[in-house]
Design a protein around this motif. Structure first.
Motif, mmCIF file in Angstrom:
data_model
loop_
_atom_site.group_PDB
_atom_site.id
_atom_site.type_symbol
_atom_site.label_atom_id
_atom_site.label_comp_id
_atom_site.label_asym_id
_atom_site.label_seq_id
_atom_site.Cartn_x
_atom_site.Cartn_y
_atom_site.Cartn_z
ATOM 1 N N UNK A 138 7.344 5.838 -4.267
ATOM 2 C CA UNK A 138 8.127 6.673 -3.370
ATOM 3 C C UNK A 138 9.369 7.224 -4.067
ATOM 4 N N UNK A 139 9.721 8.453 -3.714
ATOM 5 C CA UNK A 139 10.979 9.057 -4.136
ATOM 6 C C UNK A 139 12.042 8.650 -3.116
ATOM 7 N N UNK A 140 13.016 7.896 -3.547
ATOM 8 C CA UNK A 140 14.088 7.445 -2.663
ATOM 9 C C UNK A 140 15.356 8.232 -3.010
ATOM 10 N N UNK A 141 15.885 8.949 -2.002
ATOM 11 C CA UNK A 141 17.072 9.782 -2.199
ATOM 12 C C UNK A 141 18.288 9.140 -1.523
ATOM 13 N N UNK A 142 19.487 9.545 -1.999
ATOM 14 C CA UNK A 142 20.713 9.059 -1.369
ATOM 15 C C UNK A 142 21.073 9.956 -0.179
ATOM 16 N N UNK B 131 20.885 13.617 -0.676
ATOM 17 C CA UNK B 131 19.605 14.185 -1.079
ATOM 18 C C UNK B 131 19.298 14.092 -2.556
ATOM 19 N N UNK B 132 20.188 13.435 -3.307
ATOM 20 C CA UNK B 132 19.927 13.284 -4.740
ATOM 21 C C UNK B 132 19.029 12.073 -4.990
ATOM 22 N N UNK B 133 18.297 12.099 -6.095
ATOM 23 C CA UNK B 133 17.412 10.991 -6.423
ATOM 24 C C UNK B 133 18.224 9.721 -6.663
ATOM 25 N N UNK B 134 17.818 8.673 -5.984
ATOM 26 C CA UNK B 134 18.457 7.370 -6.166
ATOM 27 C C UNK B 134 17.605 6.470 -7.036
ATOM 28 N N UNK B 135 16.305 6.417 -6.706
ATOM 29 C CA UNK B 135 15.378 5.635 -7.518
ATOM 30 C C UNK B 135 13.939 5.988 -7.142
ATOM 31 N N UNK B 136 13.027 5.551 -7.991
ATOM 32 C CA UNK B 136 11.594 5.659 -7.704
ATOM 33 C C UNK B 136 11.078 4.241 -7.537
ATOM 34 N N UNK B 137 10.453 3.967 -6.394
ATOM 35 C CA UNK B 137 10.032 2.605 -6.068
ATOM 36 C C UNK B 137 8.517 2.547 -5.972
ATOM 37 N N UNK B 138 7.918 1.612 -6.694
ATOM 38 C CA UNK B 138 6.471 1.429 -6.615
ATOM 39 C C UNK B 138 6.098 0.829 -5.257
ATOM 40 N N UNK B 139 4.906 1.087 -4.793
ATOM 41 C CA UNK B 139 4.433 0.589 -3.491
ATOM 42 C C UNK B 139 4.621 -0.913 -3.377
ATOM 43 N N UNK C 248 8.297 -1.862 -2.716
ATOM 44 C CA UNK C 248 9.050 -1.094 -1.727
ATOM 45 C C UNK C 248 9.356 -1.920 -0.484
ATOM 46 N N UNK C 249 10.483 -1.596 0.148
ATOM 47 C CA UNK C 249 10.826 -2.184 1.439
ATOM 48 C C UNK C 249 10.050 -1.454 2.538
ATOM 49 N N UNK C 250 10.148 -1.986 3.762
ATOM 50 C CA UNK C 250 9.454 -1.348 4.883
ATOM 51 C C UNK C 250 9.962 0.067 5.109
ATOM 52 N N UNK C 251 11.275 0.274 4.988
ATOM 53 C CA UNK C 251 11.837 1.616 5.173
ATOM 54 C C UNK C 251 11.363 2.561 4.078
ATOM 55 N N UNK C 252 11.294 2.058 2.857
ATOM 56 C CA UNK C 252 10.853 2.907 1.742
ATOM 57 C C UNK C 252 9.367 3.250 1.855
ATOM 58 N N UNK C 253 8.575 2.342 2.423
ATOM 59 C CA UNK C 253 7.148 2.609 2.586
ATOM 60 C C UNK C 253 6.891 3.755 3.558
#
Length: 508
Positions: A147-151, A154-162, A165-170
């Motif tokens: 997942x592309x996680x933004x701050x 709207x800027x890129x914060x991190x890329x998280x593998x499935x 990932x947390x429930x919110x990131x999923x």
């Protein structure tokens, strides 16, 4: 105008692809004329990179052999242990210490990626002078994808593998396509800082973005217009889905250039095929390899062409051709088989249940049906009767047969090579020709016919055939005695040295 950035392409192709359940490395599975890896390499071509590195691992020898044939300029780099994507890129850059400028990293199993999308990613990266830029896509179902996680801005914060990932990131539907552009110097610095502190114990290339963000370096996200371009392939079900998507893309492109596809859903055209305007492709047709279909030609239904050229205005119906050439206005099929080096000149005909191999069929020449033509040259306007066999193989060597211009070969004939039938010569039906027939001569080898009178009535008494014969012999109304008529015609033929009767020589 500023000088263009030097570029290096790194393709990650070391994975085993366990879910493919195949002895063939995943990246070598075929998809409409190229391997998965071949499609990715093609997408990178417009970058005009100084070097292309392909990281190999599982099935390394097979992948190297494929690269030597399909992309000889690509440099394979061995990742003996698959310790993650970050590790793979680090190995590639160690093999190219001179690499500078932009490093483009591509996954080897993303075959629908368009060259213009890769070029757009790199252009955005270089224009922003970013440390790193990731290609992202909005997908309907992000399951299994990073997942592309933004701050908040709207800027890129991190890329998280499935798996991490947390429930919110999923719940995020913007995914990482696994395609990146990096500044070479900054990438080298950060690769040495990667950790294996994750669920898989691997060096994730995506952690480069987290480290760059933490260091205050500029990173970017470039969104793909069509999320289908970013789809990868993990098993054969997904491979089939990608094949259908690519089929539709290829077919739409050809139809928009003026080619008629009568049933696009059953028409499969490799990306390496070329078609001219007003070509017509009917249903259940496969065009593969380097095949070319000329303007106004009609191919199909039920045709497979592999590395075959079909000239303008030609027709190929319910046939299979490999490495053949079909001239302008020629006709093939139904149910013909053209093998390698079968060359049909303009307005020639190869008809039903005819096989042609390593042979030339001259302009206007005809092989209408039920024949085998191997290692032969057939002259212009020659006619080859039904059930003619070009006997080309003596058990050790192949030999050639030449049939001259406007020659006429009768039905059920064997031409035993090496032999030549001269221009304008005739061959009587049922002959086995092993000596040359001079121009204008008649070649005939069949034995004289012998009729055994009353054989049926004597030996098959009581059958329907015997009853019919008895009625004919008794002069039943409307029935002619075939025996007496046949004797008269046979005698006439013998009187001119076995010359064939009308309609006895060949079919058309």
């Amino acid at each position: 105008m500023s000088e263009p950035y030097p570029r290096t392409v790194v393709v990650l192709a070391a994975g085993e692809g366990k879910r493919m359940k195949s002895a063939l490395p995943k990246v070598l599975h075929p998809l409409l004329g190229r391997t998965l890896l071949g499609h990715v390499l093609n997408a990178a071509q417009p970058l005009s990179a100084e070097r292309t590195m392909v990281v190999v691992g599982h099935g390394a020898d097979q992948v190297r052999a494929h690269l030597a044939e399909a992309a000889p300029d690509a440099v394979p780099v061995l990742q003996a242990e698959q310790l993650g994507t970050g590790h793979a890129v680090r190995i590639a850059l160690e093999a190219a210490p001179e690499a500078s400028g932009t490093v483009v990293v591509l996954n080897g199993d993303v075959p629908l990626l368009r060259p213009e999308t890769v070029a757009g990613l790199v252009a955005a990266h270089e224009s922003e002078r970013a440390a790193a830029t990731v290609l992202a896509a909005e997908v309907p179902d992000p399951t299994g994808l990073g997942r592309i996680v933004r701050d908040a801005d709207g800027r890129l914060e991190q890329i998280v593998e499935q798996r991490d990932a947390t429930a919110a990131q999923l719940a995020v539907r913007e995914i990482n396509a696994g395609i990146y552009a990096f500044d070479a110097g900054r990438l080298r610095d950060v690769l040495g800082k990667l950790s294996t502190d994750n669920d898989q114990g691997e060096e994730y290339l995506t952690d480069v973005f987290r480290l760059l963000v933490s260091a205050g370096e500029p990173v970017g996200v470039h969104l793909a217009v069509d999320h289908a371009e970013t789809l990868g392939c993990n098993d054969r079900v997904e491979l089939a889905a990608l094949r259908r998507l690519l089929r539709d893309r290829v077919n739409e492109r050809w139809m928009r250039t003026g080619v008629s596809l009568l049933d696009p859903e059953t028409t499969w055209i490799d990306v390496t095929v070329a078609l001219d305007r007003d070509a017509v492709v009917d249903q259940n047709t496969q065009l593969r390899g380097g095949s070319v279909v000329g303007a106004g030609a009609v191919v199909g239904p039920d045709v497979t062409l592999i590395d075959t050229v079909v000239g303008p205005g030609a027709t190929v119906l319910r046939s299979h051709a490999v490495g053949a050439e079909v001239g302008a206005g020629a006709s093939v099929g139904p149910y013909a088989y053209l093998r390698p080096a079968a060359r049909l000149a303009e307005k020639s005909k190869v008809g039903t249940f005819v096989e042609v191999k390593n042979s030339e069929v001259g302009p206007g020449a005809k092989v209408p049906h039920l024949s085998y033509v191997g290692d032969a040259t057939i002259g212009a306007r020659a006619n080859i009767g039904a059930a003619t066999i070009f006997v080309n193989y003596d058990g050790v060597n192949k030999h050639r047969t030449v049939v001259g211009e406007a020659a006429f070969v009768g039905c059920d004939t064997s031409l035993i090579a090496p032999v030549e039938v001269g221009a304008g010569a005739y061959v009587a039906a049922g002959s086995a020709i092993s000596k040359d027939v001079p121009p204008g001569a008649l070649g005939v080898t069949r034995a004289p016919q012998r009729n055994v009178e009353d054989w049926v009535t004597r030996r098959r008494s009581g059958t329907t055939s015997a009853a019919a014969a008895e009625r004919a012999l008794q002069g039943a109304p409307g029935v002619t005695s075939a025996a007496s008529e046949g004797e008269a015609i046979h005698g006439a033929a013998e009187s001119v040295g076995g010359a064939p009767r009308a309609g006895d020589t060949a079919t058309e």
